[in-house]
Design an enzyme around this catalytic site. Structure first.
Site, PDB file in Angstrom:
ATOM      1  N   HIS A   9       0.712  -1.060   0.038  1.00 61.71           N
ATOM      2  CA  HIS A   9       0.112   0.036   0.007  1.00 61.71           C
ATOM      3  C   HIS A   9       0.945   1.188   0.129  1.00 61.71           C
ATOM      4  CE1 HIS A   9      -3.333  -2.361   0.880  1.00 61.71           C
ATOM      5  NE2 HIS A   9      -4.273  -1.578   0.834  1.00 61.71           N
ATOM      6  N   SER A  10       2.006   1.126   0.713  1.00 63.70           N
ATOM      7  CA  SER A  10       2.877   2.342   0.705  1.00 63.70           C
ATOM      8  C   SER A  10       4.109   2.162  -0.221  1.00 63.70           C
ATOM      9  CB  SER A  10       3.226   2.454   2.128  1.00 63.70           C
ATOM     10  OG  SER A  10       4.654   3.133   2.193  1.00 63.70           O
TER      11      SER A  10
END
Lengths: 127, 232
Positions: A9-10
């Site tokens: 997600h990052s």
């Protein structure tokens, strides 16, 4: 040789995992595909598909790992649409990627053997 | 409906959904802030705006739906991308021969199957599947068993989805981000089930515009035939 793609997600988390696993990966490509294409938290099928393409340049296949939930879903979709040999490995992200990186450069490394070594990390105990 | 009208109706559906999501985006985000990462409204809004642009140039019904799905897939960013977009892109092939009562049932079933397959969720996991499953089953049954017209069947499907959303409130999530909350997820309706209901409501309302006219024409024709018959 087998290439690796790290989905998170990052963007920074994906890059960090690549940095750690890259130490073990020798010449094998370990490509980060984190965040959305406009830099938010999340994942992007397009971005992951591009990373798979890039990792496959000098490899006989690509193993894809991901962190949580929708990252897994998007990684699986990217694997399905990829025009190169790619599989998803169901493994914890850091341990799985490091395991996969170690085996990716082996002379006998195959798509299945690298996926398998990534997934072996599921049973690792830290203490 | 001829092909141009089908295309026009699809465009009206997509616009209506995009408008509704824009209207409800804060509410959806509020629902998602209770059990998720508070981005459902914003993500869907971004996705449907992209879908409007992405599908705009497509003329065939299946290509239109596929393009909308692909745009959602690449712009949403969270699980809703593959679930809503990816499933649309796959189910769109059911419209290759155009939109008919039969192909709409096949489309609904293909969409549900893909959502379940991709998300790995079943009824009772507190996800969009809880609204979608009863809606699709009700639609299919209304058409194939009860022999209702598509608009009446859609209306029943919307009611079923509404009950599905209510069903998600008291249960504990076991899929997606909400599952990390465990019992704290109880007491909130699922945002994905809620947005699925909104989409079905918009599909129903647009279908009413397009199909009511057709039903009226069919009724008038039938009446004319009866009158003609009785005159002889």
């Amino acid at each position: 040789m087998i290439g690796l793609v790290v989905v998170s997600h990052s963007a920074r988390l994906a890059e960090g995992v690549c940095e750690v696993a890259g130490e073990m990966a020798g010449d094998a490509a370990v490509i980060a595909a984190g965040g959305t294409d406009d830099g938010r938290l999340g994942t992007s099928v397009d971005l992951i598909a591009d990373a798979i393409e890039e990792a496959s340049a000098e490899a006989e296949g690509v193993v894809v790992l991901a962190d949580l939930g929708s990252a897994v879903m998007n990684a699986e979709m990217a694997v399905e649409v990829a025009e190169v040999e790619a599989v998803f490995a169901d493994a914890p992200l850091v341990e799985g990627t490091v395991n996969a990186a170690v085996s990716a450069t082996g002379t006998k490394a195959t798509l299945d053997s690298v996926k398998e070594s990534a997934e072996e990390a599921r049973g690792l105990s830290k203490t | 409906m001829d092909e141009d009208t089908q295309r026009e109706a699809l465009s009206a559906v997509l616009t209506a959904i995009a408008d509704r999501i824009e209207l409800e985006k804060d509410h959806l985000t509020e629902l998602d802030s209770a059990i998720g990462d508070a981005d459902h409204g914003a993500n869907l809004h971004r996705g449907f705006q992209a879908a409007l642009d992405g599908a705009d140039s497509e003329n065939d019904p299946d290509a239109f739906v596929k393009a909308a799905g692909m745009a959602l897939l690449s712009k949403v960013g969270g699980a809703s991308g593959p679930l809503y977009g990816g499933s649309l892109a796959v189910a769109s092939s059911e419209f290759e021969e155009g939109i008919t009562t039969e192909s709409s049932v096949a489309f609904a079933e293909a969409y549900l199957e893909k959502v379940k397959d991709r998300g790995g969720a079943s009824v009772g996991d507190k996800t969009m599947v809880d609204a979608l499953t009863p809606a699709v089953h009700t639609y299919k049954r209304a058409i194939e068993v009860d022999d209702l017209d598509p608009l009446a069947a859609l209306s029943k499907a919307v009611d079923a989805a509404e009950r599905g959303v209510r069903f998600t409130t008291p249960i504990r999530a076991s899929k997606g981000r909400a599952s990390y909350l465990g019992w704290r997820s109880v007491g909130h309706p699922d945002p994905g089930a809620t947005s699925t209901l909104y989409m079905l409501e918009e599909i129903h309302d647009v279908a009413a515009e397009y199909l009511d006219g057709e039903a009226a024409v069919a009724d008038a024709e039938a009446e004319a035939e009866i009158e003609e018959g009785s005159g002889e």
